[in-house]
Design an enzyme around this catalytic site. Sequence first.
Site, mmCIF file in Angstrom:
data_model
loop_
_atom_site.group_PDB
_atom_site.id
_atom_site.type_symbol
_atom_site.label_atom_id
_atom_site.label_comp_id
_atom_site.label_asym_id
_atom_site.label_seq_id
_atom_site.Cartn_x
_atom_site.Cartn_y
_atom_site.Cartn_z
ATOM 1 N N GLY A 132 33.948 -20.036 57.854
ATOM 2 C CA GLY A 132 33.520 -21.198 58.620
ATOM 3 C C GLY A 132 33.960 -21.115 60.067
ATOM 4 N N CYS A 133 33.262 -21.867 60.912
ATOM 5 C CA CYS A 133 33.624 -21.972 62.326
ATOM 6 C C CYS A 133 33.440 -23.426 62.736
ATOM 7 C CB CYS A 133 32.791 -21.011 63.184
ATOM 8 S SG CYS A 133 31.028 -21.356 63.189
ATOM 9 N N GLN A 134 33.121 -23.697 63.984
ATOM 10 C CA GLN A 134 32.971 -25.073 64.446
ATOM 11 C C GLN A 134 31.644 -25.682 63.990
ATOM 12 O OE1 GLN A 134 35.470 -26.629 65.770
ATOM 13 N NE2 GLN A 134 34.517 -28.536 66.369
ATOM 14 N N TYR A 186 32.997 -26.718 60.682
ATOM 15 C CA TYR A 186 34.022 -27.762 60.647
ATOM 16 C C TYR A 186 33.434 -29.127 61.003
ATOM 17 C CZ TYR A 186 38.467 -30.107 61.596
ATOM 18 O OH TYR A 186 39.527 -30.983 61.589
ATOM 19 N N GLY A 242 28.865 -23.423 62.591
ATOM 20 C CA GLY A 242 28.125 -22.563 61.683
ATOM 21 C C GLY A 242 27.430 -21.383 62.318
#
Length: 131
Positions: A85-87, A114, A89
């Site tokens: 995951g990241c901020q 996130y 996607g």
Amino acid sequence: MKSQTRSEPEVITIDVHKANHLLRNGDYRYLDVRTKEEFMKGHVDFDDALNIPYMFVTHQGRVKNENFLEQVLSLCNKGDHLVVGCQSGIRSVYASNILLEAGFKNVYNMGGGYVAWVENDLPVLTPKLEL
């Protein structure tokens, strides 16, 4: 006749609810590919969450972490089950692709990142900042 092309591994994107289910009920680890600064502001509340940035913020802008794969391999095996995951996607798609191309078999990209996790009121951990 269709020409034969090399089969590229395909990134599979799952939503945050499926990611939460896999992390809570499966043998999945969460790999957060945001910057350390983003991670420290808050992240998915999961005991075994890893933070290995896919990109760094520099004076020239965002720069790819050239040691990303090496850093992941120092903490994970290619057989590990990972939710990436990241901020929002985007970076996680690129990171997932690198992992799949390197031979990781069990990798899911967490769609929406996130931001979607928080919007869906899923558990968040906000580290205490040192004063």
